[in-house]
Write a protein that holds these residues in place. Structure first.
Motif, mmCIF file in Angstrom:
data_model
loop_
_atom_site.group_PDB
_atom_site.id
_atom_site.type_symbol
_atom_site.label_atom_id
_atom_site.label_comp_id
_atom_site.label_asym_id
_atom_site.label_seq_id
_atom_site.Cartn_x
_atom_site.Cartn_y
_atom_site.Cartn_z
ATOM 1 N N VAL A 81 -47.003 3.550 -78.590
ATOM 2 C CA VAL A 81 -45.917 2.890 -77.865
ATOM 3 C C VAL A 81 -46.377 2.499 -76.466
ATOM 4 O O VAL A 81 -45.845 1.570 -75.881
ATOM 5 C CB VAL A 81 -44.656 3.781 -77.783
ATOM 6 C CG1 VAL A 81 -43.906 3.769 -79.092
ATOM 7 C CG2 VAL A 81 -44.999 5.193 -77.373
ATOM 8 N N LYS A 82 -47.378 3.199 -75.941
ATOM 9 C CA LYS A 82 -47.762 2.953 -74.569
ATOM 10 C C LYS A 82 -48.908 1.961 -74.399
ATOM 11 O O LYS A 82 -48.905 1.157 -73.477
ATOM 12 C CB LYS A 82 -48.150 4.276 -73.892
ATOM 13 C CG LYS A 82 -46.949 5.107 -73.509
ATOM 14 C CD LYS A 82 -47.323 6.434 -72.905
ATOM 15 C CE LYS A 82 -47.873 7.388 -73.909
ATOM 16 N NZ LYS A 82 -48.099 8.736 -73.383
ATOM 17 N N GLN A 128 -43.109 10.588 -69.681
ATOM 18 C CA GLN A 128 -42.446 11.066 -70.885
ATOM 19 C C GLN A 128 -42.317 12.586 -70.797
ATOM 20 O O GLN A 128 -42.946 13.223 -69.960
ATOM 21 C CB GLN A 128 -43.233 10.691 -72.130
ATOM 22 C CG GLN A 128 -44.632 11.321 -72.171
ATOM 23 C CD GLN A 128 -45.263 11.243 -73.546
ATOM 24 O OE1 GLN A 128 -45.790 10.209 -73.918
ATOM 25 N NE2 GLN A 128 -45.212 12.334 -74.297
ATOM 26 N N ARG A 135 -39.004 9.168 -79.468
ATOM 27 C CA ARG A 135 -37.784 9.966 -79.660
ATOM 28 C C ARG A 135 -36.850 9.832 -78.463
ATOM 29 O O ARG A 135 -35.629 9.797 -78.619
ATOM 30 C CB ARG A 135 -38.139 11.438 -79.900
ATOM 31 C CG ARG A 135 -38.624 11.688 -81.317
ATOM 32 C CD ARG A 135 -38.896 13.173 -81.566
ATOM 33 N NE ARG A 135 -39.667 13.342 -82.789
ATOM 34 C CZ ARG A 135 -40.990 13.242 -82.860
ATOM 35 N NH1 ARG A 135 -41.702 12.996 -81.756
ATOM 36 N NH2 ARG A 135 -41.612 13.385 -84.002
ATOM 37 N N ASP A 166 -40.777 15.391 -76.039
ATOM 38 C CA ASP A 166 -40.367 14.648 -77.237
ATOM 39 C C ASP A 166 -41.158 13.369 -77.458
ATOM 40 O O ASP A 166 -41.261 12.888 -78.589
ATOM 41 C CB ASP A 166 -38.875 14.283 -77.147
ATOM 42 C CG ASP A 166 -37.980 15.432 -77.582
ATOM 43 O OD1 ASP A 166 -38.519 16.417 -78.127
ATOM 44 O OD2 ASP A 166 -36.764 15.341 -77.375
ATOM 45 N N GLY A 167 -41.665 12.784 -76.396
ATOM 46 C CA GLY A 167 -42.413 11.537 -76.511
ATOM 47 C C GLY A 167 -41.516 10.318 -76.410
ATOM 48 O O GLY A 167 -40.297 10.385 -76.597
ATOM 49 N N VAL A 168 -42.146 9.180 -76.123
ATOM 50 C CA VAL A 168 -41.429 7.940 -75.817
ATOM 51 C C VAL A 168 -40.505 7.514 -76.959
ATOM 52 O O VAL A 168 -39.356 7.138 -76.746
ATOM 53 C CB VAL A 168 -42.437 6.814 -75.499
ATOM 54 C CG1 VAL A 168 -41.719 5.485 -75.282
ATOM 55 C CG2 VAL A 168 -43.283 7.167 -74.283
ATOM 56 N N ASP A 211 -47.007 8.329 -79.585
ATOM 57 C CA ASP A 211 -46.613 7.866 -80.916
ATOM 58 C C ASP A 211 -47.396 6.621 -81.329
ATOM 59 O O ASP A 211 -47.246 5.565 -80.714
ATOM 60 C CB ASP A 211 -45.118 7.558 -80.925
ATOM 61 C CG ASP A 211 -44.291 8.737 -80.428
ATOM 62 O OD1 ASP A 211 -44.327 9.781 -81.097
ATOM 63 O OD2 ASP A 211 -43.634 8.615 -79.381
#
Lengths: 371, 119
Positions: free
Chosen positions: B56-57, A31, A38, A34-36, B31
């Motif tokens: 999410v991961k 990633q 976004r 912004d992160g996964v 997240d």
């Protein structure tokens, strides 16, 4: 960890703030800042640039390459028109899936893109299975980028105007500032987009130019995984492999009509007996989508049960997680065919509890391909 | 505030211990999309898995830092798991527990020690 291979654009990823992680023997951007979540949503609404240079690129040269490759792949490759690409599978003698791949026709030659984890095995398989007149050329001097999303065409067209005229699964060689780009209009996200093979000498400049286009942001493997899950696309080695047959995996469509019973060139590929039998008579199990009740993600490996109190699992989740577009957990896995009808209620065992999930058709989200 | 090697922060609130995860942990997780909280009045032993956090991961757990009783949980996290990323050391506390002896907190890391631990 010390043996990981480094991407040609590793310095650019570092500059973009990538968090790197191991995947299939490569150190890959998982990633960016912004992160996964976004990055995923950006790909769905604009355009995301992925570095997929870990994937194997192979050219097959020689007269009759398409006919020869049909001995290893059950797709209709003889019928593949120049400038077109097709999805295919390497199958084994038992009808299991050794790898999945893309095959593009370029005159008499074929350009193959295979999974990173199997690239070396695939090349050995090609060398062993193709006649001496077909040259297996491993392309080591090119990066592979994927530009995906509804704004992909708008971002690419100012650089490579002819790309805009391509439609889904077209393949073309186009010039960008003296560099020959090998393009296909395809991807692994369920979005419109392009996969672009770029000579190493031009790769960083090309990637930077794309990133400077309006709407383009980098995205890593994390988003690539959640995007392909929403698109219902299987991952080799996780959802499909030697222990799954194409038909039970829902990939029977990739067996060309010409290669089927009653077709122009029936069979003639590894595992044909099993695969043609499956096509005619169905399979004992099937790959399906699953919508978990509630908010808890159900991940790969989660056992599935037909009833809340059943002692033995009837199936297993092979990919699962949170869907950023649907804002809910989604999963895919294998269930017995009697339980594969959409709407069927099954139970997943999560942390010692049985939680309901509903079988659903794949994909979870309609694709945006420009056909 | 005190810190555990499992990347939890511990804060004393009256006679209760408030527990959450550190900013470092929240950033590593990415997240957060799902939080499962313990039952109020549950008796927990040190090291018990008391919360589930899924990003999410991946999935991970919060372990009970001490033996005690869960007296309050932060239901806001269930409805809005993203709070864990937005305000990990403030609004995103996970639970409050009653422990026999708050002085055992001295055994945990200080802020400086934790900063060094994750450096």
């Amino acid at each position: 960890m010390g043996d990981l291979r480094t991407l040609p654009l590793a310095a650019l990823h570092a500059e973009l703030g990538a968090r790197m992680g191991p995947f299939a023997g490569w150190e890959m951007p998982v990633q960016y800042a912004d992160g996964v979540l976004r990055e995923h949503l950006h790909c769905r609404s604009a355009a995301a640039l992925f570095d997929v240079s870990h994937m194997g690129q192979v050219m097959l040269h020689g007269p009759g390459a398409a006919a020869a490759l049909e001995a290893l792949v059950p797709a209709d490759l003889v019928g593949l028109a120049d400038g077109r690409q097709r999805y295919g599978l390497f199958t084994d003698l038992q009808g299991g899936i050794l790898d999945d791949l893309m095959v593009a026709r370029r005159g008499d030659d074929l350009f193959l893109v295979v999974n990173a984890a199997n690239a070396a095995a695939d090349v050995a398989h090609l060398q062993a299975g193709l006649p001496a007149g077909i040259e297996v050329d491993v392309i080591a001097d090119r990066a592979l980028l994927a530009l995906q999303g509804p704004k992909a065409q708008g971002a690419l067209a100012p650089l490579v105007p002819c790309a805009a005229a391509m439609r889904f699964m077209d393949a073309a060689v186009l010039d960008w500032e003296g560099a020959a780009l090998w393009l296909s209009r395809s991807g692994y996200t369920g979005e419109d987009g392009f996969e672009i093979s770029v000579p190493l000498g031009a790769a960083e400049a090309f990637a930077r130019t794309l990133l400077a286009q309006p709407g383009v942001a980098p995205a890593g493997l994390g988003a690539r995984d959640s995007l392909r899950l929403e698109a219902g696309l299987p991952l080799q080695g996780q959802d499909i492999g030697p222990d799954t047959s194409p038909v039970e995996a829902g990939l029977g469509w990739s067996v060309g009509r010409a290669r089927r019973t009653g077709g122009a060139r029936p069979g003639g590929f590894p595992g044909a007996e099993r695969i043609l039998h499956d096509l005619a008579h169905g399979t004992a199990r099937a790959r399906v989508g699953l919508l978990p009740d509630g908010r808890a993600p159900m991940r790969a490996g989660t056992p599935l049960f037909a009833a809340e109190g059943d002692p033995t699992p009837m199936g297993r989740i092979t990919s699962g997680g949170f869907s950023p577009s649907l804002e809910r957990p989604v999963a895919m896995g294998f269930v017995p065919s009697r339980l594969c009808a959409p709407g069927t209620r099954v139970y997943a065992e999560l942390r010692g509890r049985r939680l309901p999930a509903v079988v659903t058709a794949l994909p979870f989200r309609a694709p945006g391909y420009r056909k | 505030m005190k810190y555990t090697e499992e990347h939890e922060w511990l804060r004393v609130d009256g006679e209760l211990l408030v527990v959450g995860i550190t900013e470092y942990a929240a950033k590593q997780l990415g997240d957060v999309v799902f939080v499962e909280l313990p039952e109020v009045e549950a008796q927990v032993a040190k090291g018990d898995e008391v919360c589930v956090i899924e990003s999410v991961k991946a999935a991970s757990d919060i372990l009970a830092p001490l033996e005690g009783e869960i007296v309050e949980v932060n239901e806001a996290l269930v409805d809005n798991p993203a709070l864990v990323n937005d305000d990990p050391t403030g609004e995103a506390w996970f639970f409050k527990m009653r422990v026999d002896d708050l002085s055992v907190l001295d055994g945990f890391m200080t802020e400086d020690e934790y900063a060094e631990f994750v450096a």
